[in-house]
Design an enzyme around this catalytic site. Structure first.
Site, mmCIF file in Angstrom:
data_model
loop_
_atom_site.group_PDB
_atom_site.id
_atom_site.type_symbol
_atom_site.label_atom_id
_atom_site.label_comp_id
_atom_site.label_asym_id
_atom_site.label_seq_id
_atom_site.Cartn_x
_atom_site.Cartn_y
_atom_site.Cartn_z
ATOM 1 N N ARG A 1 0.809 -1.218 0.000
ATOM 2 C CA ARG A 1 0.000 0.000 0.000
ATOM 3 C C ARG A 1 0.843 1.269 0.000
ATOM 4 O O ARG A 1 0.329 2.378 -0.132
ATOM 5 C CB ARG A 1 -0.910 0.019 1.233
ATOM 6 N N GLY B 1 -5.215 8.163 4.270
ATOM 7 C CA GLY B 1 -6.178 9.036 3.601
ATOM 8 C C GLY B 1 -5.728 10.480 3.634
ATOM 9 O O GLY B 1 -4.539 10.766 3.774
ATOM 10 N N LYS C 1 0.353 -0.019 -4.515
ATOM 11 C CA LYS C 1 -0.629 -0.960 -5.057
ATOM 12 C C LYS C 1 -2.011 -0.345 -5.231
ATOM 13 O O LYS C 1 -2.639 -0.502 -6.251
ATOM 14 C CB LYS C 1 -0.712 -2.200 -4.163
HETATM 15 C C1 F6R Z 1 -0.781 -1.663 -13.120
HETATM 16 C C2 F6R Z 1 -1.563 -1.382 -11.943
HETATM 17 C C3 F6R Z 1 -2.313 -0.086 -11.888
HETATM 18 C C4 F6R Z 1 -3.744 -0.382 -11.417
HETATM 19 C C5 F6R Z 1 -4.535 0.910 -11.215
HETATM 20 C C6 F6R Z 1 -5.963 0.616 -10.781
HETATM 21 O O1 F6R Z 1 -0.123 -2.862 -13.023
HETATM 22 O O2 F6R Z 1 -1.616 -2.160 -11.068
HETATM 23 O O3 F6R Z 1 -2.315 0.570 -13.108
HETATM 24 O O4 F6R Z 1 -4.346 -1.191 -12.376
HETATM 25 O O5 F6R Z 1 -3.915 1.707 -10.257
HETATM 26 O O6 F6R Z 1 -5.993 -0.108 -9.599
HETATM 27 P P1 F6R Z 1 -7.300 -0.891 -9.151
HETATM 28 O O7 F6R Z 1 -7.514 -1.974 -10.150
HETATM 29 O O8 F6R Z 1 -6.982 -1.410 -7.792
HETATM 30 O O9 F6R Z 1 -8.417 0.105 -9.173
#
Ligand code: F6R
Length: 613
Positions: free
Chosen positions: A27, A101, A608
């Site tokens: 994170r 946040g 992430k």
């Molecule tokens: C690429 C990657 C990011 C996520 C993006 C959306 O490998 O992991 O581009 O795809 O930040 O994240 P989510 O899917 O968690 O909304």
């Protein structure tokens, strides 16, 4: 965007908290810290860098205590430094706070608190929370310290604005922690004579698989022997535990060098699990509101990054199988553009984490516009799933590597299943075609198991090309988004310059960047556009490119005539082919990053889940 963890129990909390932080490092990881209540004093250790640095520092201090909190940070307010790391203290040093946040009104609050005599030590928005609770404690009457803290935190909760998940520990209330949640994830792990507060389940999964997901506005009090939950109005609420089916092993590397490679290999199982629920969930979805789904006139897909690329593939599916005009927007753009008031519109938000602030913001806008909302998401209890009218879960297990792989292929698979079901419901897909698609879907995990066998060959190729400065990816139709995804994956983990284009577009400009030896990856399965891709290979080769063709059975011979290297991917339905075609590109990114010595699971500057706009 940060990870928080808290522990109350009968054991020394330090190791529980450090281990929990390691699981939350995905994170954010620019600094970390812990505070342990040792006797009646709070001992805080903080350090810049990853949790491993904090662990070293904590070993020196060796704090002992059964109540503690910890934090791993991804800077939003104030540079990564020891002073800006959490936990943050009040003036007395008796109260500490961890936060994930943004506190939007922190500047106003800080000015007020400064005037009241509070001294600030950091540049963060978080520190105002600690001082505000301190101020409220000073003006709260209560029968005992526990009640006093509860009231002061409740009051503070009403004074701060923004998105936050907070953990609070006070030296005068040993064996007690308070958590507060508004628009940032917070979950409680319910153990035996121990309880956990965390941003995400992997932080405590090793100790308990019973979780309580907090709703916005809720507050929770953790003690060794129990947990008390309060709703937004301060009324006590029944604690409803969710049983988590992921085991710790699933959340760990399972013997692979990195989560990214493990997660690439997880894909056959991930597709299997996703499809198992697709069969029941989409049938349920159709059963529940078949009339409304049949009447759908527009679909808006909203997502970020890799999930956006999945959405781009989904557009082809929804338009071809269900005949429904579909637009795909980057969530950060959707939120700020004018959307005409379409009737009978469904907005689909795709997100692995379900916590991406841009995606949540955009879907809230779609909701306000009166559109139906559906989440395609991988995280149970996440914010997105609670905002949307319905959710389809991609059951691909926790994705820990920052670079998304198995979530991507599971998202595309879900979109295909959805499009086929919608097409069947509105008559755009015939019974016979539906049966054919269903058969191909059922076979997909097996095809994927074949496809992951390509690692060795791709790895071998990377030895030759890993030092190239620039990489190009080309595809057409459903494989165009795969070219974009191949480039994104490579950029993310290897920091190389990479670009994806629609193959038909290169002659309109991008071909000028192709130079002698530039690796160009061509996504060219057998089918309607194969010949056109052969021409694109020739155009690039004529400019000196090192052409790598990714094709399917039958395309090998012709591809060899125009490419320097040919990979053959198992063949499936033309529309499903992107799900397999992306795999060699995932391996490519992994192996180039590995040869370059990059931090694969936690690439620089990335986190992430991006829970801030
Ligand atoms: C690429 C990657 C990011 C996520 C993006 C959306 O490998 O992991 O581009 O795809 O930040 O994240 P989510 O899917 O968690 O909304």
């Amino acid at each position: 965007m940060c990870g928080i963890i808290g522990y109350v129990g009968e054991n020394n909390s330090t190791s529980y908290i450090i281990n929990g932080l390691k699981k939350l490092e995905y994170r954010g990881y620019d600094s970390a810290g812990i505070s342990i209540l040792q006797d009646d004093k709070i001992v805080t250790v903080r350090s810049v860098g990853k949790v491993a640095e904090l662990e070293k520092a904590a070993l020196q201090v060796n704090p002992q205590g059964t109540t503690g909190i910890g934090h791993t940070r991804w800077a939003t307010h104030g540079r990564p430094s020891e002073e800006n790391s959490h936990p943050h203290r009040d003036c007395s040093g008796e109260l500490v706070v961890v936060h994930n946040g943004i506190i939007e009104n922190y500047l106003t609050l800080r000015d007020k608190l400064k005037k009241l005599g509070h001294t600030f030590k950091s540049e963060t928005d978080t520190e105002v929370i600690a001082h505000l609770i301190e101020e409220n404690l000073a003006h709260t009457r209560a029968a005992n310290d526990e009640e006093k803290l509860l009231k002061a935190v409740q009051k503070t909760n009403g004074q701060i604005a923004g998105a936050f998940a907070i953990g609070v520990m006070w030296a005068r209330t040993p064996g007690m922690l308070i958590g507060v949640k508004t628009q940032s994830p917070l979950v409680v792990g319910l153990g035996k004579k121990e309880n956990f507060l965390a941003s995400d389940v992997p932080a405590f999964l090793q100790h308990t698989n019973k979780a309580l997901f907090l709703e916005d506005g809720e507050m929770v009090v953790l003690r060794t022997d129990g947990v008390t939950l309060f709703d937004a109005s301060g009324k006590e609420k029944k604690v409803k535990a969710t049983k988590i089916s992921w085991d710790q092993k699933t959340a760990e590397k399972g013997g692979y060098a990195h989560f990214m490679i493990k997660e690439i290999y997880d894909q056959p199982q991930a597709l299997e699990d996703t499809l198992r629920t697709a069969r029941t969930d989409f049938a349920k979805l159709l059963g529940v509101d078949e009339k409304a789904l049949r009447a759908l006139r527009n679909i808006h897909i909203i997502a970020c990054g890799t999930a956006y690329h999945a959405g781009l593939v989904g557009k082809y599916y929804l338009e071809q199988l269900a005949g429904i005009p579909t637009s795909v927007d980057l969530a950060s753009e959707y939120k700020y553009r004018t959307i005409p008031p379409f009737e009978k519109t469904l907005a689909i938000a795709i997100s692995q984490s379900g916590e991406t602030a841009d995606t949540i913001g955009a879907i809230k806008k779609a909701k306000k516009l009166g559109f139906g909302t559906l989440a395609i998401c991988n995280v149970l209890g996440s914010t997105l799933t609670r905002v949307c009218d319905g959710t389809f879960f991609t059951h691909c297990g926790p994705e820990i590597s920052v670079a998304s792989t198995k979530a991507f292929t599971s998202q595309i698979t879900s979109l295909f299943a959805l499009a086929a079901c919608l097409g069947k419901a509105n008559g755009h897909t015939s019974e016979a075609d539906f049966e054919k698609y269903a058969k191909n879907l059922v076979r997909l995990p097996k095809d994927m198991a074949q496809t992951v066998k390509m690692e060795y060959d791709v790895r071998h190729l990377t030895r030759k090309i890993y030092k190239a400065d620039r990489f190009i990816f080309l595809g057409r139709n459903v494989n165009f988004p795969i070219a974009l995804e191949g480039a994104l994956k490579l950029k993310e983990v290897s920091y190389r310059s990479a670009e994806g284009f629609a193959a038909g577009e290169i002659k309109h400009g991008p071909i000028s960047i192709i130079d002698k030896g530039t690796p160009v990856f061509m996504l060219m399965p057998q089918g309607e556009l194969f010949e056109k891709m052969l021409s694109a290979c020739q155009e690039c080769r004529a400019r000196g490119a090192y052409v790598v063709a990714i094709t399917t059975k039958g395309g090998e011979k012709q591809a060899k005539e125009v490419a320097d290297k040919v990979f053959v991917v198992p063949q499936t339905d033309d529309l499903l082919q992107p799900i397999l075609n992306v795999v060699p590109l995932q391996f490519l990114a992994y192996w180039i990053a590995k040869r370059l010595g990059c931090d694969i699971d936690q690439p620089r500057n990335l986190a992430k889940s991006v829970t801030v706009e």
